[in-house]
Design a protein around this motif. Structure first.
Motif, PDB file in Angstrom:
ATOM      1  N   LEU A   1       0.877  -0.850   0.291  1.00 51.18           N
ATOM      2  CA  LEU A   1      -0.340  -0.016  -0.432  1.00 51.18           C
ATOM      3  C   LEU A   1       0.878   1.637   0.302  1.00 51.18           C
ATOM      4  CD1 LEU A   1      -2.504  -0.554   2.965  1.00 51.18           C
ATOM      5  CD2 LEU A   1      -2.708  -1.103  -0.490  1.00 51.18           C
ATOM      6  N   GLU A   2       2.029   1.327   0.759  1.00 48.14           N
ATOM      7  CA  GLU A   2       2.684   2.648   0.778  1.00 48.14           C
ATOM      8  C   GLU A   2       3.518   2.795  -0.170  1.00 48.14           C
ATOM      9  OE1 GLU A   2       4.568   5.256   4.888  1.00 48.14           O
ATOM     10  OE2 GLU A   2       3.734   3.567   5.166  1.00 48.14           O
ATOM     11  N   SER A   3       4.032   1.778  -1.277  1.00 45.58           N
ATOM     12  CA  SER A   3       4.713   1.918  -2.260  1.00 45.58           C
ATOM     13  C   SER A   3       3.525   2.363  -3.425  1.00 45.58           C
ATOM     14  CB  SER A   3       5.628   0.760  -2.322  1.00 45.58           C
ATOM     15  OG  SER A   3       4.368  -0.119  -3.083  1.00 45.58           O
ATOM     16  N   ALA A   4       3.070   2.052  -3.341  1.00 38.67           N
ATOM     17  CA  ALA A   4       1.793   2.245  -4.240  1.00 38.67           C
ATOM     18  C   ALA A   4       1.269   4.356  -3.277  1.00 38.67           C
ATOM     19  CB  ALA A   4       0.504   1.816  -4.433  1.00 38.67           C
ATOM     20  N   CYS A   5       1.599   4.000  -2.232  1.00 38.99           N
ATOM     21  CA  CYS A   5       1.069   5.734  -2.472  1.00 38.99           C
ATOM     22  C   CYS A   5       2.392   6.656  -2.569  1.00 38.99           C
ATOM     23  CB  CYS A   5       0.808   6.120  -0.761  1.00 38.99           C
ATOM     24  SG  CYS A   5      -0.847   5.742   0.247  1.00 38.99           S
ATOM     25  N   ALA A   6       3.640   6.307  -2.479  1.00 40.66           N
ATOM     26  CA  ALA A   6       4.902   6.791  -3.208  1.00 40.66           C
ATOM     27  C   ALA A   6       4.624   7.280  -4.754  1.00 40.66           C
ATOM     28  CB  ALA A   6       6.218   6.288  -2.822  1.00 40.66           C
ATOM     29  N   ALA A   7       4.111   6.090  -5.823  1.00 47.78           N
ATOM     30  CA  ALA A   7       4.074   6.049  -6.662  1.00 47.78           C
ATOM     31  C   ALA A   7       3.031   7.285  -7.151  1.00 47.78           C
ATOM     32  CB  ALA A   7       3.604   4.994  -7.375  1.00 47.78           C
ATOM     33  N   ARG A   8       2.079   7.045  -6.093  1.00 46.60           N
ATOM     34  CA  ARG A   8       0.717   7.788  -6.628  1.00 46.60           C
ATOM     35  C   ARG A   8       1.309   9.425  -6.264  1.00 46.60           C
ATOM     36  NH1 ARG A   8      -4.552   7.608  -7.403  1.00 46.60           N
ATOM     37  NH2 ARG A   8      -4.807   9.378  -6.501  1.00 46.60           N
ATOM     38  N   ALA A   9       2.054   9.491  -5.531  1.00 45.08           N
ATOM     39  CA  ALA A   9       2.364  11.090  -5.286  1.00 45.08           C
ATOM     40  C   ALA A   9       3.537  11.952  -5.937  1.00 45.08           C
ATOM     41  CB  ALA A   9       3.543  11.290  -3.222  1.00 45.08           C
ATOM     42  N   ALA A  10       4.145  10.702  -6.174  1.00 45.53           N
ATOM     43  CA  ALA A  10       4.411  11.224  -7.374  1.00 45.53           C
ATOM     44  C   ALA A  10       4.123  11.575  -8.861  1.00 45.53           C
ATOM     45  CB  ALA A  10       5.997  10.362  -8.759  1.00 45.53           C
ATOM     46  N   GLU A  11       2.514  11.423  -9.088  1.00 49.31           N
ATOM     47  CA  GLU A  11       2.117  12.203  -9.881  1.00 49.31           C
ATOM     48  C   GLU A  11       1.260  12.880  -9.182  1.00 49.31           C
ATOM     49  OE1 GLU A  11      -0.038   8.338 -10.780  1.00 49.31           O
ATOM     50  OE2 GLU A  11       1.871   7.596 -12.340  1.00 49.31           O
ATOM     51  N   HIS A  12       0.950  12.888  -8.336  1.00 49.07           N
ATOM     52  CA  HIS A  12       0.180  13.738  -7.721  1.00 49.07           C
ATOM     53  C   HIS A  12       0.038  15.107  -6.624  1.00 49.07           C
ATOM     54  CE1 HIS A  12      -3.367  11.889 -10.154  1.00 49.07           C
ATOM     55  NE2 HIS A  12      -2.469  10.594  -9.078  1.00 49.07           N
ATOM     56  N   ALA A  13       1.627  15.054  -6.458  1.00 43.74           N
ATOM     57  CA  ALA A  13       1.618  15.553  -4.767  1.00 43.74           C
ATOM     58  C   ALA A  13       1.560  17.404  -5.605  1.00 43.74           C
ATOM     59  CB  ALA A  13       3.842  15.077  -4.450  1.00 43.74           C
ATOM     60  N   SER A  14       1.169  17.913  -4.849  1.00 44.83           N
ATOM     61  CA  SER A  14       1.310  19.269  -4.690  1.00 44.83           C
ATOM     62  C   SER A  14       2.503  19.903  -4.078  1.00 44.83           C
ATOM     63  CB  SER A  14      -0.050  19.745  -3.596  1.00 44.83           C
ATOM     64  OG  SER A  14       0.632  19.743  -2.249  1.00 44.83           O
ATOM     65  N   PRO A  15       2.603  21.536  -4.784  1.00 49.06           N
ATOM     66  CA  PRO A  15       4.212  22.229  -4.119  1.00 49.06           C
ATOM     67  C   PRO A  15       4.171  22.479  -2.455  1.00 49.06           C
ATOM     68  CG  PRO A  15       3.176  22.687  -5.749  1.00 49.06           C
ATOM     69  CD  PRO A  15       2.128  21.704  -5.729  1.00 49.06           C
ATOM     70  N   TYR A  16       2.540  21.955  -1.816  1.00 51.45           N
ATOM     71  CA  TYR A  16       2.745  22.158  -0.666  1.00 51.45           C
ATOM     72  C   TYR A  16       3.401  20.710  -0.124  1.00 51.45           C
ATOM     73  CZ  TYR A  16       0.719  21.354   3.733  1.00 51.45           C
ATOM     74  OH  TYR A  16       0.541  21.403   5.706  1.00 51.45           O
ATOM     75  N   ASP A  17       3.236  19.832  -0.506  1.00 51.11           N
ATOM     76  CA  ASP A  17       2.628  18.275  -0.249  1.00 51.11           C
ATOM     77  C   ASP A  17       4.776  18.580   0.259  1.00 51.11           C
ATOM     78  OD1 ASP A  17       0.302  17.261   0.283  1.00 51.11           O
ATOM     79  OD2 ASP A  17       0.832  16.871  -2.332  1.00 51.11           O
ATOM     80  N   LEU A  18       5.435  18.861  -1.294  1.00 48.74           N
ATOM     81  CA  LEU A  18       6.884  18.137  -0.798  1.00 48.74           C
ATOM     82  C   LEU A  18       7.514  19.143  -0.175  1.00 48.74           C
ATOM     83  CD1 LEU A  18       7.427  18.297  -4.874  1.00 48.74           C
ATOM     84  CD2 LEU A  18       8.303  16.719  -3.229  1.00 48.74           C
ATOM     85  N   ALA A  19       7.377  20.109   0.004  1.00 50.44           N
ATOM     86  CA  ALA A  19       7.229  21.169   0.810  1.00 50.44           C
ATOM     87  C   ALA A  19       7.215  20.875   2.698  1.00 50.44           C
ATOM     88  CB  ALA A  19       6.409  22.418   1.175  1.00 50.44           C
ATOM     89  N   ARG A  20       6.414  19.954   2.962  1.00 54.88           N
ATOM     90  CA  ARG A  20       6.253  19.664   3.877  1.00 54.88           C
ATOM     91  C   ARG A  20       6.947  18.329   4.281  1.00 54.88           C
ATOM     92  NH1 ARG A  20       0.651  16.326   5.867  1.00 54.88           N
ATOM     93  NH2 ARG A  20       1.001  15.374   7.734  1.00 54.88           N
ATOM     94  N   LEU A  21       7.266  17.062   3.318  1.00 50.95           N
ATOM     95  CA  LEU A  21       7.884  16.153   3.169  1.00 50.95           C
ATOM     96  C   LEU A  21       9.235  16.532   3.295  1.00 50.95           C
ATOM     97  CD1 LEU A  21       6.515  13.985   0.924  1.00 50.95           C
ATOM     98  CD2 LEU A  21       6.019  13.787   3.445  1.00 50.95           C
ATOM     99  N   GLU A  22       9.498  17.785   2.879  1.00 46.65           N
ATOM    100  CA  GLU A  22      11.014  18.110   2.634  1.00 46.65           C
ATOM    101  C   GLU A  22      11.591  18.812   4.343  1.00 46.65           C
ATOM    102  OE1 GLU A  22      10.729  20.975  -0.562  1.00 46.65           O
ATOM    103  OE2 GLU A  22      11.504  19.088  -2.156  1.00 46.65           O
ATOM    104  N   HIS A  23      10.415  19.418   4.503  1.00 43.11           N
ATOM    105  CA  HIS A  23      10.496  19.777   6.049  1.00 43.11           C
ATOM    106  C   HIS A  23      10.522  18.967   7.127  1.00 43.11           C
ATOM    107  CE1 HIS A  23       9.959  22.866   9.082  1.00 43.11           C
ATOM    108  NE2 HIS A  23       9.160  21.622   9.999  1.00 43.11           N
ATOM    109  N   LEU A  24       9.961  17.966   7.479  1.00 42.07           N
ATOM    110  CA  LEU A  24      10.389  16.537   8.010  1.00 42.07           C
ATOM    111  C   LEU A  24      11.207  16.265   7.971  1.00 42.07           C
ATOM    112  CD1 LEU A  24       6.141  16.230   8.119  1.00 42.07           C
ATOM    113  CD2 LEU A  24       7.492  16.641   9.948  1.00 42.07           C
ATOM    114  N   THR A  25      12.396  15.999   6.726  1.00 41.30           N
ATOM    115  CA  THR A  25      13.024  15.111   6.634  1.00 41.30           C
ATOM    116  C   THR A  25      14.431  15.728   7.036  1.00 41.30           C
ATOM    117  OG1 THR A  25      12.573  14.276   4.379  1.00 41.30           O
ATOM    118  CG2 THR A  25      14.949  14.477   4.790  1.00 41.30           C
ATOM    119  N   ALA A  26      14.435  17.503   6.976  1.00 40.71           N
ATOM    120  CA  ALA A  26      15.300  18.087   7.318  1.00 40.71           C
ATOM    121  C   ALA A  26      15.225  18.308   8.575  1.00 40.71           C
ATOM    122  CB  ALA A  26      15.479  19.534   7.071  1.00 40.71           C
TER     123      ALA A  26
END
Length: 223
Positions: free
Chosen positions: A93-118
């Motif tokens: 399920l979560e690998s499918a989420c990652a694949a979908r995120a590559a196709e549907h993630a918004s700039p906000y989604d990416l910014a959130r993930l990058e912030h949490l990673t940092a």
């Protein structure tokens, strides 16, 4: 304008609150595996009648956190086989989420993930690191924009949480590798590379699965 008193919570609200209270006690280890759950004892402990407790126990049994035995409900005993089963489904399920995120993630989604990673990359407190990791995976699921997958993964997360106190991975090198894998997943999502994101998440969760099974066995003995 009416000055009537606020409405009291109804039976359904009470059952939900008792469900959440009992589930939290199971997840945090206050009710360890094998604990007998008696309606009379729990209703006294929670300060409510037996009816909402009975409804809460039925819901917890349906979710797989407790089992019905001859004596009554018992907190489910944990096994390495169940860890493997949980991760087998989560990886799909979560690998499918990652694949979908590559196709549907918004700039906000990416910014959130990058912030949490940092933030996790500079974190030295282990408990805070765990919280940030949980938030990162929640952010990844949100970035997929698929409510059904998110709901199913949230349900799996509850099952997984009952193992957390007994299989923490505290080695800095292992935590660092997990962070590096998060970075690779984000890079694939940013490029819109769904298959690489899927493969990177599969690799990440497979590694986490193996670490957690090993930690569980170390804490419980291999025999």
């Amino acid at each position: 304008m009416s000055n009537s008193a606020p409405e009291r919570p109804g039976p359904r609200d009470s059952a939900t609150a008792r469900y959440e209270a009992i589930r939290n006690m199971i997840v945090d280890g206050s009710l360890p595996p094998g604990s007998l759950l008696l309606e009379t004892v729990l209703s006294k402990r929670l300060g409510v009648s037996r009816t909402p407790v009975r409804e809460a126990l039925a819901r917890l049994a349906q979710e797989g956190l407790i089992n019905r035995e001859v004596r009554g409900y018992v907190v489910k005993r944990r096994t390495p086989e169940e860890i493997l089963e949980i991760y087998e489904v989560r990886i799909v399920l979560e690998s499918a989420c990652a694949a979908r995120a590559a196709e549907h993630a918004s700039p906000y989604d990416l910014a959130r993930l990058e912030h949490l990673t940092a933030e996790a990359g500079t974190c030295t407190d282990y408990e805070t690191h765990l919280r940030l990791n949980t938030e990162w995976h929640a952010g990844l699921r949100a970035a997929a924009h698929n409510e059904t997958m998110t709901r199913l993964l949230d349900e799996l997360s509850v099952l997984q949480q009952i193992y957390n106190p007994q299989m923490h991975v505290r080695k800095p090198a292992e935590l660092g590798e997990g962070q590096a894998q998060h970075v690779r997943i984000i890079e694939a999502i940013r490029r819109g590379d769904a298959e690489t994101a899927r493969a990177a998440m599969t690799e990440h969760l497979s590694r986490v699965r193996d670490l957690r099974v090993a930690a569980f066995l170390d804490n419980h003995g291999k025999g």
